[in-house]
Scaffold this motif. Structure first.
Motif, mmCIF file in Angstrom:
data_model
loop_
_atom_site.group_PDB
_atom_site.id
_atom_site.type_symbol
_atom_site.label_atom_id
_atom_site.label_comp_id
_atom_site.label_asym_id
_atom_site.label_seq_id
_atom_site.Cartn_x
_atom_site.Cartn_y
_atom_site.Cartn_z
ATOM 1 N N ILE A 39 31.884 38.573 38.735
ATOM 2 C CA ILE A 39 33.073 37.746 38.974
ATOM 3 C C ILE A 39 34.202 38.682 39.379
ATOM 4 O O ILE A 39 34.711 39.446 38.558
ATOM 5 N N ALA A 42 39.062 34.642 41.842
ATOM 6 C CA ALA A 42 39.127 33.282 41.306
ATOM 7 C C ALA A 42 37.974 32.422 41.798
ATOM 8 O O ALA A 42 37.447 31.578 41.061
ATOM 9 N N TRP A 45 34.854 33.236 39.864
ATOM 10 C CA TRP A 45 35.057 32.740 38.494
ATOM 11 C C TRP A 45 34.689 31.260 38.425
ATOM 12 O O TRP A 45 33.903 30.831 37.577
ATOM 13 N N TYR A 48 30.907 30.670 39.008
ATOM 14 C CA TYR A 48 30.055 30.941 37.855
ATOM 15 C C TYR A 48 30.107 29.787 36.856
ATOM 16 O O TYR A 48 29.073 29.291 36.398
ATOM 17 N N GLY A 58 28.420 35.961 32.817
ATOM 18 C CA GLY A 58 29.319 36.326 33.895
ATOM 19 C C GLY A 58 30.044 37.603 33.526
ATOM 20 O O GLY A 58 30.343 37.835 32.344
ATOM 21 N N VAL A 60 33.331 39.995 34.574
ATOM 22 C CA VAL A 60 34.557 40.112 35.357
ATOM 23 C C VAL A 60 34.796 41.577 35.712
ATOM 24 O O VAL A 60 34.776 42.449 34.840
ATOM 25 N N ILE A 95 31.214 34.877 29.168
ATOM 26 C CA ILE A 95 31.901 35.745 30.114
ATOM 27 C C ILE A 95 32.352 37.024 29.410
ATOM 28 O O ILE A 95 33.019 36.973 28.382
ATOM 29 N N GLY A 97 34.894 39.960 29.837
ATOM 30 C CA GLY A 97 36.116 40.199 30.597
ATOM 31 C C GLY A 97 36.372 41.639 30.960
ATOM 32 O O GLY A 97 37.126 41.926 31.890
ATOM 33 N N VAL A 102 43.249 37.299 33.878
ATOM 34 C CA VAL A 102 43.223 36.137 34.769
ATOM 35 C C VAL A 102 44.578 35.452 34.636
ATOM 36 O O VAL A 102 45.017 35.146 33.526
ATOM 37 N N VAL A 115 37.269 27.426 30.297
ATOM 38 C CA VAL A 115 36.033 28.150 30.577
ATOM 39 C C VAL A 115 34.794 27.320 30.273
ATOM 40 O O VAL A 115 33.679 27.836 30.264
#
Length: 329
Positions: A39, A42, A45, A48, A58, A60, A95, A97, A102, A115
């Motif tokens: 990811i 946006a 994101w 996913y 996922g 980031v 996810i 991060g 974000v 999310v």
């Protein structure tokens, strides 16, 4: 080999103008890199989360924004930004991060959690400049899965609904900070700083205003948890507001039910002066916004076996959380 573009995106983005902003329409299905969906903006994101993959995380790899003017989030109730975050009702794995941020999520009423519904977890991410209308805030964790890992999360903005972060945290939460001028509140007979159901929290905090917008009876406001709670090294700095004149049955600094505190917890004795249930050790607002309080929190992490491995705190000097303790990740 990783492309030069991706390497640049992974670098620390210290300038607002360097952060890529969503165009308002594009949704991109991410590709799997090193066993996880990458990811990097946006669009990926959203791609996913909308896939609804319950088995692959996922990951980031960059900071990004959904709206460029996220610093104006407080005005979005009357002057909405151009890009609207879509409703999310998918069940996803989780996810990672990786310490990224974000920014600028604006979501209208009637939408699901930001999310979606988490199976495995959410960690090490900042979601800042949010205006979230109605219902659940950031996530709903799988209520049948006590192994869901939720940790190292900072969220800041306006959250309206039953809970600012999660409807449920059966597996508990660790190192969560919720921050906002108005944390949430309208269209609900109760509101809480982090979670809507009885939970166990480690090293978590909420800073903001609890707002009740329900005119019926039985309304309750709680700093961290709506329900019973076991709290390790948690704290709150919240005030209590009643938007529509309804009857408030109770106001609590930490939990609406019983609060078991095996490790020392704290509350803001100034902002929460009118709490009907004062749980924890009192600190003034000035004391909470001091390096001495940060040092106390970190010393507790060092000395208390219950808090072993928890993320330490720092006194933030910039951005939305300037002047307050912030998780140092």
């Amino acid at each position: 080999m990783m492309s030069r573009r991706r390497m640049m995106m992974m670098s620390a983005l210290s300038k607002k103008e360097d952060i890529p902003v969503w165009d308002g329409t594009t949704v991109t299905t991410p590709k799997i890199v090193d066993g996880m969906y990458e990811i990097y903006d946006a669009a990926t994101w959203l791609g996913y989360i909308q896939m609804g993959d319950q088995y692959i995380w996922g990951n980031v790899t960059a900071d990004f924004a959904f709206n460029a003017n996220w610093e104006d989030w407080e005005s979005w109730g009357t002057t909405p930004p151009s890009n609207v975050y879509p409703s999310m009702d998918k069940i996803i794995c989780g996810i990672h991060g990786n310490g990224h941020s974000v920014y600028g999520i604006y979501q209208k009423s009637g939408s699901g959690p930001i999310v979606g519904y988490l199976i495995s977890g959410l960690d090490k991410i900042r979601i800042l400049g949010v205006y979230k209308q109605e219902r659940c805030g950031i996530s709903v964790c799988d209520t049948s899965n006590s192994t869901t890992v939720v940790k190292d999360i900072v969220c800041a903005g306006y959250f309206s609904g039953y809970s600012s972060f999660a409807e449920s945290l059966l597996g508990g939460g660790k190192n969560i900070l919720m921050f906002g001028d108005f944390m949430y509140g309208l269209d609900s007979s109760f509101c809480s700083g982090i979670v809507n159901k009885s939970s166990t929290l480690y090293n978590c905090a909420a800073v903001g205003s609890l707002i009740i917008g329900w005119t019926g009876d039985g309304n309750f406001e709680a700093g961290l948890v709506n329900g019973n709670a076991t709290l390790y090294g948690c704290w709150s700095s919240v005030d209590f507001k009643n938007a529509d004149g309804g009857y408030i049955s109770g106001r609590s600094t930490l939990a609406s039910g019983s609060a078991t505190m095996p490790s020392e917890c704290y509350y803001d004795s100034v902002r929460s002066a009118d709490a009907t249930q004062k749980q924890g050790t009192p600190k003034t607002t000035a004391e909470i916004k001091s390096q001495a309080f940060v040092d106390t929190l970190n010393a507790n992490i060092d000395s208390d076996a219950n808090l072993s491995g928890c993320t330490k705190w720092k006194l933030q000097t910039k951005g939305m959380l300037a002047g307050w303790p912030d998780l140092d990740f």
